[in-house]
Each structure stands twice: as C-alpha cells, then as structure tokens.
Design a protein around this motif. Structure first.
Motif, mmCIF file in Angstrom:
data_model
loop_
_atom_site.group_PDB
_atom_site.id
_atom_site.type_symbol
_atom_site.label_atom_id
_atom_site.label_comp_id
_atom_site.label_asym_id
_atom_site.label_seq_id
_atom_site.Cartn_x
_atom_site.Cartn_y
_atom_site.Cartn_z
ATOM 1 N N LEU A 26 35.779 35.224 52.608
ATOM 2 C CA LEU A 26 37.145 34.988 52.145
ATOM 3 C C LEU A 26 38.106 35.881 52.909
ATOM 4 C CD1 LEU A 26 36.635 34.893 48.268
ATOM 5 C CD2 LEU A 26 36.490 33.001 49.897
ATOM 6 N N ILE A 28 41.889 36.750 52.669
ATOM 7 C CA ILE A 28 42.888 36.543 51.629
ATOM 8 C C ILE A 28 44.257 37.013 52.093
ATOM 9 C CG2 ILE A 28 43.488 37.035 49.224
ATOM 10 C CD1 ILE A 28 40.450 37.501 48.777
ATOM 11 N N TRP A 71 41.083 36.824 44.698
ATOM 12 C CA TRP A 71 40.007 35.881 44.968
ATOM 13 C C TRP A 71 38.648 36.563 45.111
ATOM 14 C CZ3 TRP A 71 39.285 30.659 45.200
ATOM 15 C CH2 TRP A 71 40.421 29.859 45.022
ATOM 16 N N VAL A 207 35.409 27.335 45.661
ATOM 17 C CA VAL A 207 34.267 28.233 45.840
ATOM 18 C C VAL A 207 32.982 27.426 46.024
ATOM 19 C CG1 VAL A 207 32.834 29.979 44.704
ATOM 20 C CG2 VAL A 207 35.324 30.135 44.588
ATOM 21 N N THR A 217 34.540 30.846 57.084
ATOM 22 C CA THR A 217 35.562 31.721 56.517
ATOM 23 C C THR A 217 36.649 30.866 55.874
ATOM 24 O OG1 THR A 217 35.178 33.478 58.122
ATOM 25 C CG2 THR A 217 37.307 33.453 57.026
ATOM 26 N N LEU A 220 42.811 32.031 52.567
ATOM 27 C CA LEU A 220 43.560 31.648 51.376
ATOM 28 C C LEU A 220 45.018 32.071 51.498
ATOM 29 C CD1 LEU A 220 40.648 32.675 49.136
ATOM 30 C CD2 LEU A 220 41.688 30.410 49.015
#
Length: 519
Positions: A26, A28, A71, A207, A217, A220
């Motif tokens: 993730l 973010i 997240w 998810v 990857t 977000l």
C-alpha cells in the motif's frame, strides 16, 4: 466429484509475503506505508492478541473502525481478525452513533478494534481497543484453518433507498478456487491507483482484490480529491485506475483530465454505481489507450458479478456474468421473463449458499427458489447473455406515459455542456424532474436551464421521459460510495399539485422490451 479447495485471503497474504516480503503493498497518498512482509507480521500479531487477550473464538463478530487515510492499520486489522477466525464487521467512521449501535446489536458484535479515531461509546459491545494495544509479538504463525462456510465478514448495503442492510459473507466468497497460489509473478507490476473511503464494502473489496491478484502496489488517493488522483496517476505512470463514477464526474468538472498526463492508463475500472455513457466517453478521450471496465453486483450477492467493457453501441450494458455467476430476470411475482423484457435483476454464484440479510423478511413474496439474491434493480438480458441496466427499482419513474429510466434521462442530460452533474427523480405528481449542478459559467436560472435541456433532449427522449422541472443545486447528496441519495432529492421537489393522468401501476416494467442501444 473432486472437492474444491480454496485459497483464502489469509493464505494469499502469507504467500505474497513469502515471495515478496519487501514489496510495497500500500502506497498511501505519497507514502510507502505497508510492505507485504510487514502486513503479514502485523496481522499475525493482532491475531495472537485477539485469541489471547481478546478471547476471540471462531465466528465472533469483530468491528473494525478506521478513518481518514489509515489504510495500513485497516488492512492489518482486517487480515488479523480473519486469521483469528473472527468475522469482520466494516464500520465507517462517519456512521451516526445510533447506526453503529444498531449494527453492533444486529450483528452480535463482540468488540471493536480501532485506530487513531476511537469509536463512539456503546453498551452493545464488550470492549473497544486500539490495534497496537491488542497486538502480541511472536514468531509462531496462527494455525487456524478456515472452512469454506465459515463467516468471514459482515458488509452493509449503501443505504441509498433506506436503512442499510447487513449481509453475512462466508470465506469461500472471498477466496479463489484452486488452492493456495503456488506461482506468482516475480516482476514488479505497474502500480494501481484507487480512491476509496474506508470502512465500507468498497474498501473491503479493494483489499480482497489486491490479495487475489499478482502482488502489486496499490496507490491510494484521498477520497474525493480528483486533482490528487490525477497527480498520482501521472507520477506513478499507472496502468490501472479504480474509481467511482462520482470521481469521474469530479475529474471532468475540475479539468483534471486535461491537466495531467494520463496516457499510461490502459484500464479504468469502475464500480459502486452506473457510469453514464457520456462520462465513459470523456474518460476514453483523455486516456487514448484505455478500456473502461465496469463491474455490476450487489453486497448481498458477493461474489456474483457481471463484468463488461464500455461499448458505445451498447451504452446501457453492464456486461456478461463472470465465471460462476448467473443472472435471472423476473416479474414482480418471481416468474422468469424472456430476453428483452425489463424486470427485476437477481444474481447467484456457484457454490454459494443463500446470503443472509440480517433484517430480511423470510416470507417475502416474489423470491425465486435457488438461492438468488435480489439486487433491487431493473434490467433485461439479450440473447447473447448481455445484461442491460434499466434503473434502480425505487428510482424508476412511473409516469402516465410509462416507466421511465432515470439513468437513461441522466445520460442524455449529461451530454449538454451546461450540465456538470445531474440526478433525475420522480415527483409526487409522477413527473420527471432533474437536480442539476451547472457547469462553470453556465446559467443558474432554472427556467432557462430547463428550456435548454428540453430542447437538447427532444430528439433523444420521449415526451413522458423529458424533465418537467429543474432544481439548480451546488452539489448532489451522496453517500460514502459516491452514490446519489435520491430520496433526499425527491424531498426537495415540492411541485404544486395539479391534475394528472394515473401513474403506471405495479408490474408495468414487464410490459414492453427496452432498446439495448438507447443512450
């Protein structure tokens, strides 16, 4: 008969972590926040804590409460709770206190794991504790083995037409058939960029999708920030972009499609609501190499889904059933309708037991036998198995001239340059009405705007489909999924009472075929 084996989300995380422990899972809002190896270790630590200090037993309902861009902790808690054998109840932080109380009692929630934002105090759960407080370090993995029909999560419908309803989803519905993944790609996949609110069905699905795919990857973007979305796509040269139709509206309104280089995009994936054809065409014009892929489903039908690529020749199509998904169109009594007739859309997935709506009426009429899930939508199929969406059953407008698809009318109005956003509803007088967010520089005079829209629509809409009134608004009311809450718009139209012809009665949606090529 060979027994099916499943690769559960917990298995997939362990496999990804073993093969690519240092790959970012993730990213973010500009920060590489969670590696696959770290994700696996942190979720194991929470699972140990839930089983020990939390006293969690298989099947206990555990709420997870995370907001903003938290997240990494959300994903950690989701998988940690699953590893402990709990069923996860996803809770958005903007949920009103009374709704959290209702969901806690309705689902039989034992406790709540939270992040930086604590949940409101409620007597409906025994405990609420921070993720870090519950986590227990150790080396031995939690060895709980899932069964296909074990409860995995509780998701709630969007609530656009009334009170949100809870649905219990078993592990097999989140898993991939065929056993644990043994061969994973070792090249570094191109990052995917997404903009999703936490604590809702879409965040859980995001998810699940990351874990069900080759480890990649996920970048977000802050929900609702169209400019940041464009900047992240350009910076990462992303090939896949996941967005709601509302975000597409924002990117068009704010000039994002022109301001950033989006030429790397090859796939735009949309879900949660219908993507109106003019919006799809605008995305394709800005991303010359891209295809626009839409997924159509319902919370209670998971994992049944239809998937389609936008085709200008079939603008109202939502695709064909994915493998293992079945579609049924019925009248209001549950009788199957032939191709071409508009009726109620039902979905079913192979091997899936009937979903449990926690507050459903088990004696409801018109439910076909066989574990079918009611989507609440109207549509029809063609002879090739393509599904066409007509409208949400509660949003279709019953006029004296026949049933009107608010989606079709909106699609026509979106084509007018004065319209930045629009929602069509029916008034108490069975008249079509439109709430319009004017484009920058366009008139805000309702009468002038109505005249322009009526003139624009005269060659595309029948008289009974054409709006009879317009209300100019700054924004449309939307929920966390970006869906328009049309019941709030209906309440704002207070048209003066006047004599009118009787509205179409119940069941009239089965009376005639619907053209597949209508805009």
């Amino acid at each position: 008969m060979t027994e099916r084996t499943f690769s559960y989300l917990t298995d997939q995380l362990r496999s990804h972590a073993a093969l690519h422990p240092d790959r970012t899972a993730l990213f973010i809002d500009g920060r590489p926040d969670l590696l696959y190896g770290e994700w696996d270790r942190r979720s194991e630590a929470l699972a140990r804590g839930l089983l020990a200090a939390g006293g969690v037993r298989r099947g206990d309902r555990i709420g997870i409460f995370f907001g903003d861009m938290d997240w990494a902790d959300y994903a950690t808690t989701y998988l940690g709770a699953l590893k402990a054998g709990a069923a996860v109840v996803h809770l958005p932080v903007r949920l009103p206190d009374e709704d959290l109380e209702r969901r806690a009692r309705q689902s039989g929630m034992t406790g709540i794991v939270h992040g930086r934002i604590p949940p409101p105090k409620t007597s409906a759960v025994a405990w609420a504790r921070h993720l870090d407080e519950l986590s227990v370090a150790g080396d031995a993995p939690v060895d709980l083995v899932h069964r296909p029909d074990d409860d995995a999560e509780v998701v709630y419908s969007s609530g656009t037409t009334g009170q949100a309803r809870g649905v219990v989803v078993p592990h097999q519905n989140l898993a991939t058939a065929g056993g644990p993944p043994s061969v994973m790609a070792h090249d570094e996949p191109t990052p995917m960029v997404a903009s999703v609110n936490l604590g809702i069905t879409a965040s859980a699905t995001t998810v699940s999708m990351v874990l069900n795919a080759t480890p990649t990857t996920l970048v977000l973007a802050p929900p609702g920030d169209a400019d940041r979305m464009g900047a992240l796509i350009e910076h990462h040269a992303a090939s896949t972009v996941m967005m709601t139709p509302h975000l597409a509206v924002q990117m068009i309104r704010e000039g994002v499609l022109d301001r950033y280089d989006l030429s790397s995009v090859t796939t735009v994936a949309t879900a949660s609501a219908f993507l109106h054809p003019p919006l799809a065409r605008a995305l394709l014009a800005a991303m010359g190499r891209a295809s626009v892929i839409g997924a159509y489903s319902a919370s209670q039908a998971k994992p049944a889904v239809t998937i389609g690529t936008f085709d200008p020749a079939r603008p109202m199509s939502v695709g064909r059933p994915a493998r293992g998904t079945h579609v049924l169109i019925t009248d209001e009594h549950g009788a199957e309708l032939p191709h071409g007739l508009v009726g109620r859309i039902w979905l079913r997935a192979d091997g899936t037991p009937p979903r449990v709506r926690m507050d459903a009426d088990p004696e409801a009429s018109g439910v076909p036998a066989g574990g079918w899930c009611d989507t609440g939508d109207l549509g029809h199929t063609d002879e090739d198995g393509e599904l066409y969406l007509f409208d949400r059953e509660s949003d279709a407008v019953r006029t004296s001239g026949g049933l009107v698809s608010s989606l079709r009318v909106e699609s026509v109005l979106f084509e007018h340059p004065a319209v930045a956003d629009v929602a069509v509803v029916g008034t108490a007088e069975s008249e079509v009405a439109a709430a319009v967010v004017p484009a920058r520089g366009a008139t805000r005079d309702p009468e002038l705007l109505l005249a322009a829209l009526v003139a624009h629509a005269k060659d595309s809409l029948e008289p009974h489909e054409t709006p009879g009134s317009v209300r100019v608004v700054d924004e449309l009311p939307r929920n966390d999924l970006g869906k328009v809450v049309k019941r709030l718009i209906r309440s704002r139209f207070t048209a003066a009472a006047r004599p009118s012809a009787p509205a179409a009665g119940p069941g009239t949606y089965t009376s005639a075929p619907h053209p597949t090529g209508a805009p």
